[in-house]
Design a protein around this motif. Structure first.
Motif, PDB file in Angstrom:
ATOM      1  N   LYS A 660       0.856  -1.120   0.026  1.00  0.00           N
ATOM      2  CA  LYS A 660      -0.071   0.152  -0.004  1.00  0.00           C
ATOM      3  C   LYS A 660       0.857   1.435  -0.242  1.00  0.00           C
ATOM      4  CE  LYS A 660      -3.711   2.069   2.594  1.00  0.00           C
ATOM      5  NZ  LYS A 660      -4.751   2.128   3.653  1.00  0.00           N
ATOM      6  N   GLN A 661       1.938   1.169   0.791  1.00  0.00           N
ATOM      7  CA  GLN A 661       2.928   2.426   0.621  1.00  0.00           C
ATOM      8  C   GLN A 661       3.377   2.621  -0.586  1.00  0.00           C
ATOM      9  OE1 GLN A 661       6.015   1.995   3.584  1.00  0.00           O
ATOM     10  NE2 GLN A 661       6.706   4.093   3.364  1.00  0.00           N
ATOM     11  N   ARG A 662       3.597   1.689  -1.202  1.00  0.00           N
ATOM     12  CA  ARG A 662       4.476   1.768  -2.595  1.00  0.00           C
ATOM     13  C   ARG A 662       3.252   2.436  -3.440  1.00  0.00           C
ATOM     14  NH1 ARG A 662       9.010  -0.868  -4.430  1.00  0.00           N
ATOM     15  NH2 ARG A 662      10.170  -1.786  -2.832  1.00  0.00           N
ATOM     16  N   LYS A 663       2.228   2.078  -3.398  1.00  0.00           N
ATOM     17  CA  LYS A 663       1.140   2.362  -4.530  1.00  0.00           C
ATOM     18  C   LYS A 663       0.788   3.874  -4.167  1.00  0.00           C
ATOM     19  CE  LYS A 663      -1.233  -1.880  -5.113  1.00  0.00           C
ATOM     20  NZ  LYS A 663      -2.424  -2.599  -4.908  1.00  0.00           N
ATOM     21  N   GLU A 664       0.871   4.336  -2.938  1.00  0.00           N
ATOM     22  CA  GLU A 664       0.299   5.500  -2.387  1.00  0.00           C
ATOM     23  C   GLU A 664       1.695   6.431  -2.951  1.00  0.00           C
ATOM     24  OE1 GLU A 664      -0.151   5.803   1.630  1.00  0.00           O
ATOM     25  OE2 GLU A 664      -2.068   4.812   1.741  1.00  0.00           O
ATOM     26  N   GLU A 665       2.846   6.108  -2.825  1.00  0.00           N
ATOM     27  CA  GLU A 665       4.147   7.069  -3.114  1.00  0.00           C
ATOM     28  C   GLU A 665       4.072   7.178  -4.718  1.00  0.00           C
ATOM     29  OE1 GLU A 665       7.376   4.979  -1.642  1.00  0.00           O
ATOM     30  OE2 GLU A 665       7.173   5.792   0.319  1.00  0.00           O
ATOM     31  N   SER A 666       3.584   6.029  -5.395  1.00  0.00           N
ATOM     32  CA  SER A 666       3.688   6.140  -6.741  1.00  0.00           C
ATOM     33  C   SER A 666       2.610   7.240  -7.224  1.00  0.00           C
ATOM     34  CB  SER A 666       3.402   4.740  -7.352  1.00  0.00           C
ATOM     35  OG  SER A 666       3.307   4.925  -8.815  1.00  0.00           O
ATOM     36  N   ARG A 667       1.401   6.979  -6.517  1.00  0.00           N
ATOM     37  CA  ARG A 667       0.247   7.874  -6.920  1.00  0.00           C
ATOM     38  C   ARG A 667       0.490   9.149  -6.790  1.00  0.00           C
ATOM     39  NH1 ARG A 667      -3.526   7.901 -10.530  1.00  0.00           N
ATOM     40  NH2 ARG A 667      -5.416   9.245 -10.073  1.00  0.00           N
ATOM     41  N   GLU A 668       1.178   9.393  -5.676  1.00  0.00           N
ATOM     42  CA  GLU A 668       1.639  10.823  -5.205  1.00  0.00           C
ATOM     43  C   GLU A 668       2.621  11.456  -6.414  1.00  0.00           C
ATOM     44  OE1 GLU A 668       3.705  13.592  -1.608  1.00  0.00           O
ATOM     45  OE2 GLU A 668       3.270  10.985  -1.474  1.00  0.00           O
ATOM     46  N   ILE A 669       3.404  10.971  -6.695  1.00  0.00           N
ATOM     47  CA  ILE A 669       4.550  11.190  -7.868  1.00  0.00           C
ATOM     48  C   ILE A 669       3.589  11.382  -9.099  1.00  0.00           C
ATOM     49  CG2 ILE A 669       6.389  10.452  -9.273  1.00  0.00           C
ATOM     50  CD1 ILE A 669       7.564   8.972  -6.947  1.00  0.00           C
ATOM     51  N   GLN A 670       2.686  10.619  -9.624  1.00  0.00           N
ATOM     52  CA  GLN A 670       1.849  10.889 -10.798  1.00  0.00           C
ATOM     53  C   GLN A 670       1.168  11.995 -10.775  1.00  0.00           C
ATOM     54  OE1 GLN A 670       0.036   7.227 -12.470  1.00  0.00           O
ATOM     55  NE2 GLN A 670       1.287   5.766 -10.905  1.00  0.00           N
ATOM     56  N   GLU A 671       0.557  12.169  -9.543  1.00  0.00           N
ATOM     57  CA  GLU A 671      -0.291  13.551  -9.537  1.00  0.00           C
ATOM     58  C   GLU A 671       0.434  14.618  -9.338  1.00  0.00           C
ATOM     59  OE1 GLU A 671      -2.707  12.802  -5.792  1.00  0.00           O
ATOM     60  OE2 GLU A 671      -3.853  11.382  -6.808  1.00  0.00           O
ATOM     61  N   SER A 672       1.451  14.663  -8.764  1.00  0.00           N
ATOM     62  CA  SER A 672       2.424  15.923  -8.694  1.00  0.00           C
ATOM     63  C   SER A 672       2.954  16.241 -10.026  1.00  0.00           C
ATOM     64  CB  SER A 672       3.252  15.794  -7.626  1.00  0.00           C
ATOM     65  OG  SER A 672       4.171  14.789  -7.794  1.00  0.00           O
ATOM     66  N   THR A 673       3.484  15.213 -10.612  1.00  0.00           N
ATOM     67  CA  THR A 673       3.882  15.313 -12.104  1.00  0.00           C
ATOM     68  C   THR A 673       2.839  16.012 -13.114  1.00  0.00           C
ATOM     69  OG1 THR A 673       5.496  13.531 -11.803  1.00  0.00           O
ATOM     70  CG2 THR A 673       5.069  14.408 -13.989  1.00  0.00           C
TER      71      THR A 673
END
Length: 1166
Positions: A660-673
């Motif tokens: 879950k942590q990996r998915k949240e971090e990936s989602r955060e990077i995609q949204e900020s980008t």
């Protein structure tokens, strides 16, 4: 037994101190002896333990004798005993003893009176054999050596280890040298697959060994044995090579340990006489096996030299340490010097043996006709250089690796690069490679640029990167390798990324020095703020250097936009985009794409170029040209794409698990980008949208923008609409095909989001309305107006692009409303969009009314109109199939006769090599093939009338166009086609001749390659459309067809014409026309006996072919071998292999089980 009384021993006369002292200064003490105690009964020693019988004098007497022997040994070796100071030093440096384990000691099992024999420690000759890596021992395989005897059975049965077998042979050799050596040579013969043997008389006459081997060779050849264990794929022979070479490795080590390698010169000489003679044999099994054995012996001897040298170095350090003491033990120093001298003699003897093997075997076999033998030689020689550098690490020997760089076999070249990489990796040995590098550097650069194998090119680039670190690479070579960043092979681009990054770092360092250094730049622009990306920072200089390098390397190979667009299909990345992707992997500053965006958005247009101010000079140095802006925008696109790709791949670890942590971090990077890109995208369009090249690069960013961010972050819909308005503006204001393609792709990307479909569809509809309105206003303009023709061409091109991304059926058929003021006197209704485009085709087919300046625009207008109408019919057939699938009633279809008639007029009126003629022919075939897909749908009754074959009167015209394209490609590729009897001679104006522009050979070569690619693309496209038409039954249909007007004599003529030059027109053309090959009927099952007999027959046939190959090898001389090596991989050889592959494919297709009948539209799809 009890200890003796000390008082009893002290009663004897005590010797003086002089006699009771050793020479080393240590006092001598009498040993304390055990004596028999008569009070203990002897029966107590009979409970399973063996004790010495006192009646045989096995008590004190034996102990006295042993103590005297120990004293004599101590006196004999007194010079090697350490003194008191050395003992103190040892005790001081000795590690502390570990605490005893709390576990109870394991009880020793009783032996019931059996004696325990100690294993005899083998002689090591002063050296310890290095422990081999732990490997799982091979299981005994008695079936493999069934019927075998002697050393071959002992080695390959795996009953005993190789070391044990080697030690056993050494013992046999010491007992009977001739018999043991005969067994060893027979073992070599048996390893080569030869069942023949020699006897001890042959061993006794080594001078007759070549003639004896010749007799064996003739007899072996007469037995017709072609396979041998080294290359055999038989079961159980997978470890044959490792077992064979491992045995000789153990044998040489055992001979070294026993001293035979140095004391008995006949031992190694007998082995070399027979092995070297076999390595020169004309029979490949003898030659290959003996070469592998000789190389294994040489590798082991080179390892021994390194071991002996290391041991000598240790003994030398001991001698020097002893000589530095205050009281030097001269006897010990003398003994150490003797050991050093003996070791040096052994090392020199081993080196002479290695050099002899190199001269006798390697110098002849490294250019053998068999590529496998050459590969084994290169691999072994690389080990020799690293194991024995004092002998082989010199220019005299390393040049042999340089000569193999031009080998015709790719595995051999790859192995040479691998071995050279091992040498250059050690920075301490670079000085020895200076002469080699200067001599073979051009060949290495040539391999990196032009080698046929991408993996070899990538490995060579890595090697040249090491050479560059040593400073032995010339500036021109650095630039030539740096240009590979634009190479077409992904592996080469990935390998050159690090090399290219070093070029940028060198340029960056020189630019920083020109501006006064790091401190001066920091003082001029101030400290960098992490989040403020649009303020000047030092990384801007790195981006500027990157743009300069890319522009410099791409300047010589830059092509026109039209050529790039013709060679690049929609959705493919350009060479600049591919280079930018490789740059992201090599330059770490590029991954900070926010800083790159800030650099691109910063306005540097008004900066003075000749100012003395430090900050102004920094900004002037960062100023970008238009081409540099395009390249950096490509790098920006690649950087953002890499960021998003890495974020997605980071959701799972190496084992494929996600948290879950990996998915949240990936989602955060995609949204900020996505959020940051959505903010800067309109600004980038505003700044760079005026120029077509930069506008295309910015629009490409919109294709990777996640548009869901507008809805997930609850952004106002007006912001998304404004973004689409910016894209529409670029679409309507630019006439460049690249901008139109990128804008269309961006709109297609936007339409993929269902939640935003309403807004996107409205914006696309606005584009249609605006474009159609402009077209109607320009359609009535006279052809004499150059500006109007250009605008009309651009408008039709926009319609074609819009038709490629949205359903245009209703728009093409819609009847426009005409106002009362614009109606004609006859009250005629305005034409539909389809009628308008068809009229443009008719008006601009004849070019007689156009000027020379208007002809290119007229051609582009025709091409765009053909594409637009063809897309209309594609959407029409798609809509029809959807209605058929849903069961809805199908309306009557409009006829496409007007379109095909206009295309026929273009084909008949145009020149032979005209691009418009080729496009018209392809559209003509596609239109008929589109409706042929409904032939097997029973419900498509209304579509039946539209399915009509191509008239036979058009066949000669299509064949004429195909012949033109075929000859165009053949002339560009310099291939000779089969003579034609039914075609008229044609004069085709193609690429410039060889004599043209002789001063610029590079530009001419580039133009020829471009012309070749374009000609092959046109040929394969036309051939593919003709193949689909034949399969669909609309071209060259069977004579039995009711709707066909083709006679039996003409049936199959087009298919036969397409297949005429199939072997000569390249692999792409062969893959296209392969669909015309008739399927083979399903064969009946045969009886197993017949199948087995057939299998035996096929094996016999293969065997005869192998025998013929062996006979040709036997009859060839050394000159023939060299000539065969030079011709291997040449044009004739490749052509022969190509034909052989075709024959194999035909045989396989014959044996394949396929149904008798196949649906005609099976490969056509929907």
């Amino acid at each position: 037994m009890e200890l003796s009384d000390p008082a009893a021993t002290s009663s004897s006369p005590a010797p003086n101190d002089a006699t009771n002292r050793r020479r080393s200064g240590r006092a001598k003490h009498q040993p304390v002896l055990f004596q028999e105690d008569t009070t203990i009964p002897q029966s107590s020693f009979t409970n399973g333990k063996r004790k010495r019988d006192p009646s045989h004098g096995g008590d004190a007497t034996g102990d006295d004798v042993s103590s005297e022997e120990e004293e004599e040994e101590e006196d004999a070796n007194v010079e090697s005993d350490p003194d008191e100071e050395e003992l103190k030093e040892r005790r001081r440096k000795a590690p502390k003893a570990k605490k005893p384990s709390s576990k109870p000691a394991a009880k020793k099992p009783k032996t019931n009176g059996a004696t325990t024999k100690l294993a005899v420690r083998p002689a090591t000759n002063g050296f310890k054999k290095p422990a081999p890596p732990k490997k799982s021992r091979a299981k005994p395989n008695l079936a493999l050596v069934e019927g075998e005897s002697g050393l071959y059975a002992e080695v390959f049965s795996h009953v005993h280890t190789l070391d044990a077998v080697a030690a056993n042979w050494i013992a046999q050799y010491e007992e009977n040298k001739a018999t043991a050596m005969c067994d060893l040579i027979n073992f070599v013969l048996r390893c080569s697959g030869c069942p023949l043997q020699i006897d001890i008389h042959d061993i006794g006459d080594p001078d007759n060994a070549p003639s004896r081997l010749e007799d064996l060779q003739n007899e072996f050849h007469a037995q017709n044995i072609t396979d041998y264990p080294l290359v055999s794929k038989a079961k159980g022979l997978a470890t044959f090579r490792s077992t064979m070479t491992g045995f000789f490795h153990s044998l040489i080590f055992s001979a070294h340990a026993a001293g035979l390698l140095y004391s008995d010169l006949v031992f190694i000489e007998n082995i070399e006489v027979w092995v070297v003679a076999m390595s020169d044999s004309a029979i490949r099994p003898f030659r290959h096996t003996a070469t592998v054995i000789a190389l294994a012996i040489g590798t082991t001897i080179c390892g021994l030299t390194a071991e002996i040298a290391e041991n000598n170095a240790k003994v030398t350090r001991q001698k020097e340490s002893e000589q530095k003491k205050k009281s030097v033990n001269k006897e010990r120093v003398k003994g150490l010097e003797i050991r050093i001298a003996e070791g040096e003699e052994k090392r020199e003897a081993a080196q002479r043996q290695a050099e002899g093997l190199f001269d006798a075997v390697y110098t002849h076999r490294y250019r053998d006709v068999d590529a496998k033998i050459r590969l084994d030689c290169v691999t072994a020689f690389g080990l020799w250089i690293t194991s024995c550098p004092e002998v082989f690490f010199s220019g005299h020997y390393i040049r042999y690796l340089g000569w193999v760089l031009s080998d015709t076999s790719p595995p051999v070249r790859a192995e040479v690069i691998k071995q050279l990489s091992r040498l250059y990796r050690n920075k301490e040995d670079v000085g020895r490679l200076r002469a080699f590098t200067e001599k073979f550097r051009p060949r290495l650069v040539e391999m990196a640029i032009r080698d046929a194998e991408p993996n070899i090119r990538a490995a060579t680039v890595d090697l040249l990167n090491m050479v560059r670190d040593t400073g032995l690479l010339e500036p021109d070579d650095i630039d030539n390798i740096g240009r590979l960043i634009f190479d077409t092979e992904p592996r080469v681009r990935k390998a050159v990324a690090g090399f290219f990054a070093e070029n940028i770092n060198d340029l960056f360092d020189s630019v920083v020095d020109d501006l006064g250094g790091d401190e001066a730049i920091t003082e001029a622009i101030g400290e960098e703020v992490e989040e403020e990306y649009e303020t000047p920072r030092k990384t801007w200089l790195k981006y500027k250097c990157l743009a300069e390098q890319l522009q410099g390397y791409d300047g010589d190979q830059e092509q026109s936009q039209d050529t790039i667009q013709n060679l690049t299909t929609m959705g493919e990345e350009s060479r600049s985009a591919l280079a930018a992707q490789a740059v992201c992997d090599g330059v770490k500053e590029v991954k900070e794409w926010e800083a790159l965006v800030g650099y691109l958005l910063y306005d540097l247009s008004n900066v003075a170029q000749d100012s003395t101010d430090a900050e102004t000079a920094f900004k002037a140095r960062c100023h970008l040209s238009e081409r540099e802006e395009v390249l950096l925008l490509e790098v920006l696109h690649a950087a953002v794409k890499t960021r998003l790709t890495d974020a997605v791949s980071a959701e799972v670890d190496k084992k494929g698990r996600s948290t879950k942590q990996r998915k949240e971090e990936s989602r955060e990077i995609q949204e900020s980008t996505a959020l940051h890109l959505a903010k800067v995208f309109p600004r980038l369009l505003k700044k760079f949208g005026s120029t077509p090249s930069t506008a295309s690069a910015v629009l490409r960013l919109g294709q990777i923008l996640n548009l869901e961010i507008f809805q997930e972050l609850r952004q106002d819909a007006t912001e998304y609409a404004a973004l689409l308005d910016d894209i529409n503006k670029q679409f309507l204001t630019h006439a460049d095909q690249g901008v139109l393609t990128e804008a269309s792709t961006a709109l297609l990307h936007a339409r993929s989001y269902e939640d935003l479909e309403e807004v996107t569809g409205a914006k696309v509809q606005e584009l249609w309305e605006d474009t159609i309105t402009v077209l109607r206003s320009l359609a009535s303009v006279s052809q004499e107006d150059d500006t109007s023709i250009s605008n009309l061409c651009n408008t039709v091109r926009r319609i074609a692009n819009l038709a490629s991304i949205s359903d245009c059926g209703e728009l093409f058929e819609a009847q426009p409303r005409a106002s009362a003021s614009k109606k004609s006197p006859q009250n005629e209704a305005p034409p539909t969009l389809l009628s308008l485009l068809l009229s443009l085709l008719s008006d601009y087919t004849d070019q007689s009314a156009l000027t020379a300046e208007q002809i290119p625009e007229g051609n582009e207008l025709l091409l765009a109109a053909i594409r637009a109408i063809l897309f209309y019919y594609m959407w029409l057939t798609r809509s029809l199939r959807q209605k058929l699938d849903s069961g809805a009633p199908v309306p009557s279809l409009p006829s496409y006769n007007h379109f095909t008639t206009a295309l026929l007029n273009i084909m008949e009126s145009r020149a032979l090599a005209d691009n418009v003629r080729l496009a018209a022919a392809g559209a003509y075939l596609d239109t008929h093939t589109l409706f042929a897909t409904f032939r097997h749908i029973k419900t498509a009754e209304t579509a039946k009338p539209s399915i009509q074959p191509i008239p036979s009167s058009v066949h000669p015209l299509l064949l004429s166009i195909f012949s033109t394209a075929e000859k165009s490609y053949a002339k560009s590729a310099r291939k000779t086609l089969e003579p034609e009897t039914d075609d008229a001679p044609e004069d085709i104006d193609l690429a410039p001749s060889d004599s043209e522009d002789e001063d610029d050979e590079g530009a001419v070569s580039q133009r020829k390659r471009t012309a070749l690619l374009l000609a092959e693309k046109a040929l394969c496209e036309l051939a593919g459309k003709m193949v689909l038409a034949i399969v669909g039954g609309v071209l060259d249909p069977p004579s039995s067809s009711s709707s066909s007007k083709t006679s039996d004599q003409d049936h199959g003529k087009i298919q036969e014409r397409l297949m005429r030059n199939k072997p000569l027109l390249g692999p792409n053309f062969r893959a296209v026309v392969a669909h015309l090959e008739a399927p083979k009927p399903k064969r009946k099952p045969v009886v197993r006996k017949a199948a087995a007999a057939k299998g035996k027959k096929s094996k016999a046939t293969v065997r005869e072919e192998e025998e013929e190959e062996v006979e040709s090898i036997h009859d060839s001389s050394d000159e023939d071998d060299g000539r065969a090596q030079l011709e291997e991989g040449g044009e004739e050889d490749l052509r022969a292999r190509e034909l052989d592959d075709d024959a194999i494919e035909e045989v396989e297709s014959d044996a394949a089980e396929v149904p008798v009948e196949m649906e005609e539209d099976e490969i056509m799809g929907d």
